[in-house]
Scaffold this motif. Structure first.
Motif, PDB file in Angstrom:
ATOM      1  N   VAL A 176     -37.267  46.875  44.583  1.00  0.00           N
ATOM      2  CA  VAL A 176     -36.267  46.447  45.563  1.00  0.00           C
ATOM      3  C   VAL A 176     -36.810  45.315  46.416  1.00  0.00           C
ATOM      4  O   VAL A 176     -36.083  44.365  46.749  1.00  0.00           O
TER       5      VAL A 176
ATOM      6  N   GLU B 101     -36.112  42.328  44.816  1.00  0.00           N
ATOM      7  CA  GLU B 101     -34.693  42.280  44.454  1.00  0.00           C
ATOM      8  C   GLU B 101     -34.466  42.511  42.969  1.00  0.00           C
ATOM      9  O   GLU B 101     -33.470  42.054  42.392  1.00  0.00           O
TER      10      GLU B 101
ATOM     11  N   PHE C 232     -33.164  44.948  41.202  1.00  0.00           N
ATOM     12  CA  PHE C 232     -32.408  46.188  41.374  1.00  0.00           C
ATOM     13  C   PHE C 232     -32.144  46.896  40.045  1.00  0.00           C
ATOM     14  O   PHE C 232     -32.059  48.125  40.009  1.00  0.00           O
TER      15      PHE C 232
ATOM     16  N   ASN D  44     -29.742  46.903  51.255  1.00  0.00           N
ATOM     17  CA  ASN D  44     -30.433  46.948  49.971  1.00  0.00           C
ATOM     18  C   ASN D  44     -30.173  48.260  49.235  1.00  0.00           C
ATOM     19  O   ASN D  44     -30.167  48.292  48.005  1.00  0.00           O
TER      20      ASN D  44
ATOM     21  N   ARG E 275     -27.016  47.845  47.418  1.00  0.00           N
ATOM     22  CA  ARG E 275     -27.247  46.968  46.253  1.00  0.00           C
ATOM     23  C   ARG E 275     -27.966  47.737  45.151  1.00  0.00           C
ATOM     24  O   ARG E 275     -27.662  47.558  43.961  1.00  0.00           O
TER      25      ARG E 275
ATOM     26  N   ALA F  24     -24.405  38.353  44.606  1.00  0.00           N
ATOM     27  CA  ALA F  24     -25.731  37.740  44.539  1.00  0.00           C
ATOM     28  C   ALA F  24     -25.587  36.396  43.836  1.00  0.00           C
ATOM     29  O   ALA F  24     -24.573  36.118  43.176  1.00  0.00           O
TER      30      ALA F  24
ATOM     31  N   THR G  55     -30.857  35.639  44.999  1.00  0.00           N
ATOM     32  CA  THR G  55     -30.720  35.883  46.431  1.00  0.00           C
ATOM     33  C   THR G  55     -29.304  36.331  46.753  1.00  0.00           C
ATOM     34  O   THR G  55     -28.361  36.068  46.002  1.00  0.00           O
ATOM     35  N   THR G  56     -29.173  37.035  47.865  1.00  0.00           N
ATOM     36  CA  THR G  56     -27.846  37.375  48.386  1.00  0.00           C
ATOM     37  C   THR G  56     -27.420  36.399  49.466  1.00  0.00           C
ATOM     38  O   THR G  56     -26.302  36.486  49.955  1.00  0.00           O
TER      39      THR G  56
END
Length: 974
Positions: free
Chosen positions: A146, A149, A151, A300, A303, A350, A367-368
């Motif tokens: 996480v 990122e 996920f 997060n 996500r 994202a 990236t978000t």
């Protein structure tokens, strides 16, 4: 692993996957007994309840209502709608949440296939410390993923961790000891595991005539000692007096003490406690999810759960010299999408950017933050590229493994692929991730010889074979290949805006290659809106569209009663301008050149599917299948309909649009819009999955309305079997792993024992890590129809913890006419050495709060504490206010032992009398510090020798002489 060890491993795997009743845990996915909870049920319940709880807390903090009742009746659709800030029934749902949940329960079920004989992964044989170590390492890996990122990798690891945690409650005697709450020490590695039955402590007696209700020894229960059953499929040996797991394949259960204590299902030895064990497993999974949530934060966490209302925006862009115009256009269209959707439900969840040229690929930007993406794409410059071919497939490979499943990926290039040897790897990843890839191919020379531009940069002409590679990849994914000039690109990018609209579904898609005139019927349902038809093909192509009401419009009319037409390059985009014309429509295309037809729209009702591997026997369960189904054999799928509780599937078909082949399936509803779909004797071919059904939502209709959806990704069969099962999921930086694999030839879906032949082997990973593998493997006569090999993968020492790596192993026959593959995913994780949570020591608490709540805003209270991760800890990474509306200030000093100490000073108005501070160290260990102010109703406080005032807990307080307030502060490290 030696050759002998490898053979032994593969034999064990073969035995494991073929035995009737081997599963020694909660059933993985499905159960024939309707009253049994499976790992799939438990995981889904916990994820839905915890996700809904997080959304409820967020809504409360934002002053919004949250009316959804949180219980075991939740569905993914209900949670997604409730978590939407709109929360209306008309809100369009994406499939990402349900796809992510499926990812977690499939990886959960995988533990029973790959790690079936690992005691620690199932808490068998009293391996409590080993089981907790598995959970500790797994949770650390999730948090590391996480942080970067990653996920998708985090979900897979989380699913496996949940399996081990859940098995504790069905394999141990925790329930029999009368416990009604989870064993929290399993997720707190610095807490002691107490009251464990010793290795020489008897735990069970023989079951009485098959009844195991009282087989646990009374002394064990009276002393509250913890045990678990022993399990072995090869040997009956177990320590004297110990309990067994139980079941027909547990040979230890035939030795005294006979029987078992398993609660895996209602028919297990202790099946009468199955539901209590399952309920505890749900609560324990929620407790684990809460620990992760607090560590990574609410945003997060959502996500990680895949709770998003929109898709990602993913661009793979060629950055060589002739691509300057394309980069400008990619920037324009992405900025337009970002600016128009920012702050709305359709804002991309994202942003992913992968630049490529030659010899460089990346870096990947994920990236978000829309502004970070804007900055990244703005920095792209076009330069170099004189040798024409570029590493387009390497860039696409990176995007496919980074993006969530079922993403839309757009590739911008005007050059051939220099790495065309990755074609089959890319197709394997497309089939595995079910992502849709569309190529935006620009070429000013229209496939004439390349020429030099006025800027001295070579314009690169794509030959027909160059373009065909991209067309093959697009076709496999359900995407398109758009061929335009540089000047036309801005008109063609409307397809990107269409796909980013949110909740986009495929109604119908067909490819004709070679081309021929044909008619394509499709059904429009009342749940569809914003319908768009794409037709790609040569300029000579003509078509007509006929509506369900008998109205016709042809390609010669750019604007008419049915659609508005835009033609650019080889693309024709038909925007339907009719509403409420449900029923059967038809597109007629007249062309002898290759062409494609695709119909999309927006709808909450969509379909996701996963190929399954069937395991025959008493349990008859399944696991997720990687790779292609076998020609002539049976194919099983789990099909889920999302977005509506009033839609039911009545027909599922595999059909080959280029020929007459069509295979119908048998359907078995397993509840909540899920169907177990079985195809018998699937012939060789390249198929698409088409679902038809009915919507019974409209009470005004005398008969239900029809609907259809088509899966974008094509399903291709193979006569080659490629399997690989490794018990390794995490790799340490600087280490290598060996991955054994097996190649076999099959006939009618079964290994052909008499087959022989040589196969080309390719092993590729998306990170470019060093690896070795054989170039070929040979099935020798008399070998049983299989050949074995090993891939060795080495992770660099500087690889960041949390990095994910995807390994694809493919095998192709000598004639290069058949290929199959398997996909394995690993996480790079540093070894867990720091399991100690940050500690908090109160320094002082002071309060000057009035007794009247109406005056609370006029006074404040203060809490001061020292926080440290110790001299050997990894250090505090973040401190946040979990509860409270005050102000937190921090400073750092060096403690008496040389450790870093963070001094916390929290102050708040008396209207906010509670505080919970959360500290997370660099490896994700979590600590909490809780304080509370409450009005005194007891005797006056005690004065210390130093003249200060302390509470009954010994904490120094400052109390005003006119108002006695006791401040109760507790430091809770959970």
């Amino acid at each position: 692993m030696s050759a002998r060890q490898r053979v032994k491993f593969l034999v064990v795997v073969a035995v494991i996957t073929s035995l009737l009743d081997l599963t020694n845990s909660f059933q993985p996915l499905f159960s024939l007994a309707g009253n049994t909870k499976t790992h799939r049920d438990i995981t889904q319940m916990a994820v839905l309840r915890k996700t809904a709880g997080v959304c409820r807390d967020i809504a409360a903090s934002e002053g919004r209502d949250f009316s959804l009742k949180i219980d075991n009746s939740l569905s993914a659709d209900k949670v997604q709608r409730a978590c939407s800030s709109r929360g209306t029934s008309s809100f369009l749902l994406s499939t990402m949440f349900q796809t992510s949940i499926a990812n977690m329960y499939f990886s959960n079920a995988e533990v029973d296939v790959v790690l079936a004989l690992s005691e620690k992964h199932h808490f068998d044989d009293e391996t409590f410390q080993g089981g907790r170590d598995v959970i500790t390492a797994g949770v650390s890996a999730v948090k590391a993923s996480v942080k970067l990122e990653n996920f998708v990798a985090g979900r897979s690891t989380l699913g496996r961790v949940c399996h081990t945690l859940q098995d504790f409650y069905s394999h141990s005697n925790w329930v029999e000891l009368g416990n009604t709450a989870p064993f929290s020490a399993l997720i707190k590695p610095d807490k002691p595991l107490t009251k464990l039955a010793g290795p020489n402590t008897p735990t069970c007696r023989n079951c009485a005539e098959g009844n195991c209700a009282n087989n646990l020894l009374p002394d064990l229960l009276q002393q509250g000692l913890l045990t678990s059953g022993y399990f072995n499929i090869f040997s009956s040996a177990k320590p004297s007096g110990k309990c067994s797991h139980g079941g027909s394949f547990d040979r230890t259960s035939k030795q005294d003490p006979v029987g078992g204590i398993s609660k895996d299902d209602v028919e297990s030895s202790h099946g009468f406690l199955h539901h209590k064990a399952a309920d505890l497993a749900v609560n324990a999974t929620m407790e684990l999810l809460e620990d992760i949530r607090v560590t990574i934060g609410d945003k997060n966490f959502l996500r990680l759960m895949g709770l998003t209302q929109s898709s990602v925006l993913c661009f793979v862009i060629d950055t060589t010299g002739s691509m300057s115009d394309d980069i400008v256009e990619a920037k324009r269209v992405s900025f337009g999408i970002i600016d128009s959707k920012r702050g709305t439900q359709q804002e991309p969840s994202a942003y992913i950017l992968v630049p490529f040229n030659d010899p460089g690929v990346g870096p990947l930007i994920m990236t978000t933050n829309a502004d970070v993406f804007k900055e990244s794409i703005s920095k792209l410059t076009a330069s170099g590229g004189g040798d024409i071919p570029e590493l387009s497939l390497s860039g696409l490979q990176l995007a496919l493994t980074a993006a969530p499943p079922s993403s839309e990926i757009f590739v911008f290039t005007d050059a051939p692929a220099k790495d065309s040897q990755l074609k089959n790897t890319i197709i394997g990843l497309i089939e595995s991730t079910k992502s849709v890839v569309t190529f935006m191919l620009t070429d000013d020379t229209a496939r004439r010889r390349r020429r030099r531009s006025s800027h001295g940069v070579f314009r690169r002409a794509l030959t027909q074979s160059d373009a065909q590679l991209y067309q093959d990849l697009a076709q496999a994914s359900g995407g398109q290949t758009i061929e335009v000039t540089k000047g036309e690109l801005s008109l063609a990018t409307s397809i990107i805006e269409d796909s980013s609209a949110g909740a986009v579904v495929t109604v119908f898609q067909a490819v004709q290659n070679p081309g021929r005139p044909d008619n394509f019927p499709f059904t429009v349902d009342g749940l569809l809106k914003n319908i768009i038809v794409y037709i790609t093909g040569a300029s000579s192509l003509t078509f007509s569209l006929n509506s369900s009401q008998g109205v016709t419009q042809s390609s010669s009319q750019s604007s008419g009663p049915l659609f508005s037409l835009i033609t650019v390059g080889n693309l024709r985009r038909l925007k339907l301008n009719t509403e409420n014309q449900t029923g059967l429509w038809q597109i007629s295309v007249d062309s002898n050149n290759p062409y494609s037809v695709k119909v999309i729209g927006q709808s909450s009702v969509n379909v996701i599917y996963n190929l399954l591997e069937a395991h025959e026997g008493a349990h008859r369960d399944f696991s997720l299948k990687e790779g292609r189904p076998l020609s002539g054999g049976n194919a099983s799928l789990l099909v889920s309909v999302t977005g509506s509780e009033t839609v039911r599937v009545t027909e599922v078909t595999l059909f080959d649009s280029s020929g007459p082949t069509e295979v119908n399936a048998s359907l078995q509803s397993i509840g909540n819009g899920n169907y177990l779909v079985t195809f018998s004797g699937v012939p060789p071919g390249d198929f698409v999955l088409l679902l038809k059904g009915e919507d019974i939502s409209s009470p005004s209709r005398s008969t239900p309305s029809s609907f259809q959806r088509q899966a974008a990704t094509r399903i291709k069969t193979s006569s080659i079997s490629v399997t690989s099962q490794t018990n390794i999921t995490n790799i340490e930086p600087g280490f290598s792993i060996s991955v054994p694999f097996t190649v076999a030839m099959t006939t009618n879906g079964v290994v052909n024992d008499s087959a022989a032949g040589t196969f080309t082997v390719r092993a590729n990973n998306d990170r470019g890590y060093a690896s070795t593998s054989p170039n070929t493997v040979t099935i020798e006569a008399g070998s049983g129809g299989t050949a074995n090999g090993t891939v060795t993968l080495t992770v660099p020492a500087n690889a960041a913890s949390g990095t994910d790596v995807t390994l694809t192993i493919e095998a192709q026959d000598a004639a290069a006419t058949d290929i199959n593959y398997t996909v394995l995913r690993f996480s790079v994780v540093e070894r867990v050495t720091d399991v100690t949570r940050p500690t908090c020591h109160e320094v002082s608490t002071s309060a000057n709060c009035p007794s009247s709540s109406s005056l609370c805003a006029s006074s404040q209270w203060e809490f001061i504490a020292n926080l440290t991760d110790g001299i050997s800890g990894t250090g505090i990474e973040s401190i946040s206010i979990r509860q409270g509306n005050g102000t937190l200030n921090t400073s750092t000093v060096v403690g008496t032992g040389g450790e870093n100490v963070t001094v916390l000073t929290y102050s708040a108005f008396c209207c906010s009398p509670n505080v919970e501070l959360v500290a997370v160290d660099r490896v994700g260990n979590l600590g909490r510090c809780v304080g509370q102010v409450r009005q005194s109703t007891t005797a006056a406080p005690v004065t210390t020798a130093a003249g200060g005032t302390t509470s009954s807990r010994g904490h120094t307080l400052s109390i005003t002489p006119t108002l006695w307030i006791s401040v109760a502060v507790s430091v809770l490290w959970k």
